[in-house]
Design an enzyme around this catalytic site. Structure first.
Site, PDB file in Angstrom:
ATOM      1  N   GLY A  88       0.835  -1.190   0.000  1.00 33.78           N
ATOM      2  CA  GLY A  88       0.000   0.000   0.000  1.00 33.78           C
ATOM      3  C   GLY A  88       0.870   1.240   0.000  1.00 33.78           C
ATOM      4  O   GLY A  88       2.051   1.199  -0.354  1.00 33.78           O
ATOM      5  N   ARG A  89       0.301   2.343   0.424  1.00 32.41           N
ATOM      6  CA  ARG A  89       1.062   3.593   0.428  1.00 32.41           C
ATOM      7  C   ARG A  89       1.858   3.798   1.710  1.00 32.41           C
ATOM      8  O   ARG A  89       2.763   4.634   1.758  1.00 32.41           O
ATOM      9  CB  ARG A  89       0.117   4.769   0.175  1.00 32.41           C
ATOM     10  N   GLU A  92       5.895   3.907   1.757  1.00 25.32           N
ATOM     11  CA  GLU A  92       6.630   5.034   1.189  1.00 25.32           C
ATOM     12  C   GLU A  92       6.971   6.088   2.235  1.00 25.32           C
ATOM     13  O   GLU A  92       7.973   6.774   2.106  1.00 25.32           O
ATOM     14  CB  GLU A  92       5.877   5.648   0.010  1.00 25.32           C
ATOM     15  N   CYS A 118       4.183  -6.639  -2.163  1.00 20.85           N
ATOM     16  CA  CYS A 118       3.824  -5.463  -2.943  1.00 20.85           C
ATOM     17  C   CYS A 118       4.804  -4.308  -2.682  1.00 20.85           C
ATOM     18  O   CYS A 118       5.992  -4.456  -2.861  1.00 20.85           O
ATOM     19  CB  CYS A 118       2.370  -5.089  -2.642  1.00 20.85           C
ATOM     20  N   HIS A 119       4.303  -3.162  -2.224  1.00 21.84           N
ATOM     21  CA  HIS A 119       5.141  -2.004  -1.938  1.00 21.84           C
ATOM     22  C   HIS A 119       5.900  -2.136  -0.615  1.00 21.84           C
ATOM     23  O   HIS A 119       6.716  -1.279  -0.282  1.00 21.84           O
ATOM     24  CB  HIS A 119       4.297  -0.728  -1.916  1.00 21.84           C
ATOM     25  N   TYR A 138       5.622  -5.571  -6.123  1.00 27.26           N
ATOM     26  CA  TYR A 138       4.811  -4.984  -7.185  1.00 27.26           C
ATOM     27  C   TYR A 138       5.792  -4.512  -8.258  1.00 27.26           C
ATOM     28  O   TYR A 138       6.801  -3.875  -7.940  1.00 27.26           O
ATOM     29  CB  TYR A 138       3.959  -3.827  -6.641  1.00 27.26           C
TER      30      TYR A 138
END
Length: 192
Positions: A88-89, A92, A118-119, A138
């Site tokens: 997800g975000r 980051e 993923c992320h 990802y």
């Protein structure tokens, strides 16, 4: 005694990548603590639902509120047997938190199982623990894996990859294989 798993979460973590591992790992008998920097047990993180609908990248929709069950400031990574890093975000900005990076480095240096999806690999790249590792993520995050000294492995979105103590997957469609392989690295057994 039950093995203990730590999940690193944050606002706008991918909904499935937080909730499914949290519930599945509890189901098989692990103690699972989900934490977020600057939040306490009982606080919530907002999630985002990423879907694959035929666009050039995933779509994003509001998810659920997830209630954390442990306090970030109180955890000691030495007390845990494994680490889960959802995507997800959240990764980051979590990667900007030195305490989060220290936790990731602890699991790597102690050769404890790490499951990243993923992320979530952005966090591992920022913690500088991917040198010489083969991993997946990802696809849009593969340049970060390479810049961190890792080797990106392209696999179908519903599969997972294991390199030593690191279990990685491209996205939530891989949950059955990703979680089964993580449990295997943890010393358990799940039949698919």
């Amino acid at each position: 005694m039950s093995k203990k798993i730590l999940i690193l979460a944050g606002d706008f973590v991918e909904d499935y990548e937080l909730m499914v591992p949290f519930q599945a790992l509890l189901m098989v008998g692990y103690q699972v603590d989900a934490v977020c920097p600057e939040k306490e047990s009982g606080d919530q993180v907002r999630t985002a639902i990423h879907d694959f609908e035929g666009d050039q990248t995933y779509s994003e929709k509001p998810g659920h509120n997830f209630t954390l069950n442990a306090t970030f400031a109180d955890i000691n990574p030495e007390d845990y047997d494994g680490l889960v890093v959802p995507g997800g975000r959240a990764p980051e900005y979590l990667r900007l938190n030195e305490d989060v990076l220290k936790i990731v480095r602890h699991f790597h240096e102690a050769d404890k199982p790490i499951a990243a999806i993923c992320h979530g690999l952005q966090l591992l790249a920022a913690a500088d623990v991917l040198k010489g590792k083969k991993t997946t993520c990802y696809p849009a995050c593969n340049p970060e894996v390479k810049m961190a000294g890792g080797e990106y492995v392209e696999i179908p979105v519903d599969q997972a990859y294991v390199d030593g103590n690191l279990v990685s997957a491209p996205a939530w469609p891989a949950h059955p294989e990703w979680l089964a392989k993580f449990i295997g690295v943890m010393g358990g057994k799940i039949s698919l």
